[in-house]
Write a protein that holds these residues in place. Structure first.
Motif, PDB file in Angstrom:
ATOM      1  N   ASP A 110       0.819  -1.223   0.000  1.00  0.00           N
ATOM      2  CA  ASP A 110       0.000   0.000   0.000  1.00  0.00           C
ATOM      3  C   ASP A 110       0.847   1.264   0.000  1.00  0.00           C
ATOM      4  N   ALA A 111       2.161   1.126  -0.170  1.00  0.00           N
ATOM      5  CA  ALA A 111       3.036   2.286  -0.072  1.00  0.00           C
ATOM      6  C   ALA A 111       2.752   3.270  -1.199  1.00  0.00           C
ATOM      7  N   GLY A 112       2.534   4.505  -0.839  1.00  0.00           N
ATOM      8  CA  GLY A 112       2.319   5.554  -1.817  1.00  0.00           C
ATOM      9  C   GLY A 112       0.918   5.633  -2.384  1.00  0.00           C
ATOM     10  N   ALA A 113       0.079   4.608  -2.190  1.00  0.00           N
ATOM     11  CA  ALA A 113      -1.253   4.613  -2.794  1.00  0.00           C
ATOM     12  C   ALA A 113      -2.141   5.684  -2.169  1.00  0.00           C
ATOM     13  N   ALA A 114      -2.030   5.910  -0.867  1.00  0.00           N
ATOM     14  CA  ALA A 114      -2.859   6.933  -0.215  1.00  0.00           C
ATOM     15  C   ALA A 114      -2.478   8.326  -0.697  1.00  0.00           C
ATOM     16  N   VAL A 115      -1.188   8.573  -0.888  1.00  0.00           N
ATOM     17  CA  VAL A 115      -0.749   9.880  -1.386  1.00  0.00           C
ATOM     18  C   VAL A 115      -1.224  10.072  -2.825  1.00  0.00           C
ATOM     19  N   LEU A 116      -1.107   9.021  -3.645  1.00  0.00           N
ATOM     20  CA  LEU A 116      -1.572   9.113  -5.030  1.00  0.00           C
ATOM     21  C   LEU A 116      -3.077   9.375  -5.076  1.00  0.00           C
ATOM     22  N   THR A 117      -3.853   8.696  -4.237  1.00  0.00           N
ATOM     23  CA  THR A 117      -5.298   8.914  -4.195  1.00  0.00           C
ATOM     24  C   THR A 117      -5.636  10.351  -3.841  1.00  0.00           C
ATOM     25  N   THR A 118      -4.930  10.899  -2.854  1.00  0.00           N
ATOM     26  CA  THR A 118      -5.174  12.290  -2.459  1.00  0.00           C
ATOM     27  C   THR A 118      -4.807  13.245  -3.576  1.00  0.00           C
TER      28      THR A 118
END
Length: 392
Positions: free
Chosen positions: A380-388
């Protein structure tokens, strides 16, 4: 015990899905979707304006990626990471298209006031979103954990927020009935702000290698661009430059991805060199524009497959940061008209540059590749930042 068994079953399911889906088949499906996107994105007078703008922004392709990714797991996270070189090539193509806009003969004709206004708009959006994201992360520990590492994530969010899409901005202006002269002014302002945003993204990406990053990025981009100019310097006037251009972008994006420099930055610098040093500059720009939309379509599908709401704070952050970005753009133009004596600019110019395009998308996915798209990174690394970044 039950929770660990369920997590193990989920990992086995993702592994089986990745094993069953051939990467070549997934590559072919993505290529077909990218080629069809050019027809899908064409405006139609029979559609409502709101639906037309959503299609132009690429919402159907994001939904397709969401369906193929979390929906049916056709594009599972391991498969998306396996296709990272293809994604890097698409990012590099968009970066080269942005760099090709910066021909010296055209850039020097841009008035000083236009550069100052673009810097004010992009800088205001950058600072406001960076401050808002930092405060949000401090107030919400779960969001801070999702935005890891925090400082590059905050700076990356701010850099993407500073970008503005010339194509989407012009399309929105035409659809809402803006005068052609103002629509062209909006497009030029968006292009300048996009250049400022690409420069701002070099800060969070450069944090990975703070000493060597600028030297190697500049050197790699210059060498790739000079190599293309040397090859095309011996071609005939009517010869197609697309094969040589595709090889150059593939080479530059490969260097940027393999050396952890950034495919976007290397190819953008190469595009600047190509358009200023090559005798075929018009053919270069035409070829880059012709394949820019399929590249954006590929990135939209891949981004949709990577969307993840790891915490409920992400939608709240998206809403707040989006309002801050729009407000910063409007206020920057409102006061820049007075401070820079730009009375001929309409007050609504700031809100007119809120729409974003392929460059913001490429910068967001580029950030994901550098900080979360590696095999050694967590699932899940980086996926939350990409989503935002995508939803703001």
């Amino acid at each position: 015990m039950t929770a660990s068994y369920g997590a193990a079953c989920a990992r086995v399911k993702r592994t089986r899905t990745f094993a069953l889906v051939n990467p070549v088949l997934a590559l072919g499906l993505l290529a077909v979707a990218g080629l069809l996107a050019a027809r899908l994105s064409r405006p139609s007078s029979r559609r409502p304006p709101s639906l037309d703008l959503a299609i132009t922004a690429g919402a159907p392709l994001v939904l397709l990626g969401l369906l193929a990714g979390p929906g049916i797991e056709l594009l599972s996270p391991p498969l998306v990471r396996a296709l990272a070189p293809l994604t890097a090539c698409a990012i590099g193509w968009i970066g080269a298209a942005i760099g090709a806009r910066l021909e010296w003969r055209s850039v020097r004709r841009i008035p000083r006031g236009a550069w100052l206004r673009a810097a004010a708009g992009a800088g205001a959006a950058f600072l406001v979103v960076a401050l808002g994201a930092w405060l949000f992360a401090r107030r919400a520990p779960s969001l801070a954990a999702a935005w890891a590492p925090r400082l590059p994530a905050v700076l990356g969010l701010a850099a993407v927020a500073a970008a503005s899409g010339p194509g989407p901005v012009s399309a929105v202006a035409r659809r809402v009935g803006v005068a052609p002269r103002l629509a062209r002014a909006l497009g030029r302002a968006a292009a300048l702000e996009t250049a400022c945003a690409a420069l701002a993204m070099s800060v969070p990406l450069g944090l990975r290698h703070p000493v060597s990053w600028p030297i190697f990025a500049l050197g790699s981009g210059a060498l790739v661009g000079l190599g293309f100019s040397g090859v095309t310097g011996h071609t005939r006037a009517g010869q197609d430059v697309t094969p040589a251009l595709a090889g150059t972008v593939l080479f530059g994006a490969g260097i940027g991805y393999a050396t952890d420099l950034s495919p976007f930055m290397v190819c953008a610098l190469a595009g600047v060199v190509m358009v200023n040093a090559s005798p075929r500059r018009r053919a270069v720009r035409a070829a880059l524009r012709a394949w820019e939309r399929p590249s954006c379509a590929l990135l939209l599908i891949m981004s949709g497959a990577l969307l993840m709401l790891s915490t409920l704070w992400i939608p709240a952050a998206v809403a707040v940061l989006g309002v801050l970005r729009a407000g910063a753009r409007w206020l920057s133009v409102r006061y820049a008209r007075v401070a820079l004596s730009l009375r001929d600019l309409p007050p609504q110019l700031g809100l007119g540059t809120v729409a974003q395009g392929g460059t913001a998308l490429a910068l967001a996915v580029n950030y994901f590749l550098m900080y979360g798209g590696r095999a050694e990174s967590g699932p899940d690394a980086g996926a939350a930042v990409l989503t935002t970044m995508l939803l703001t």
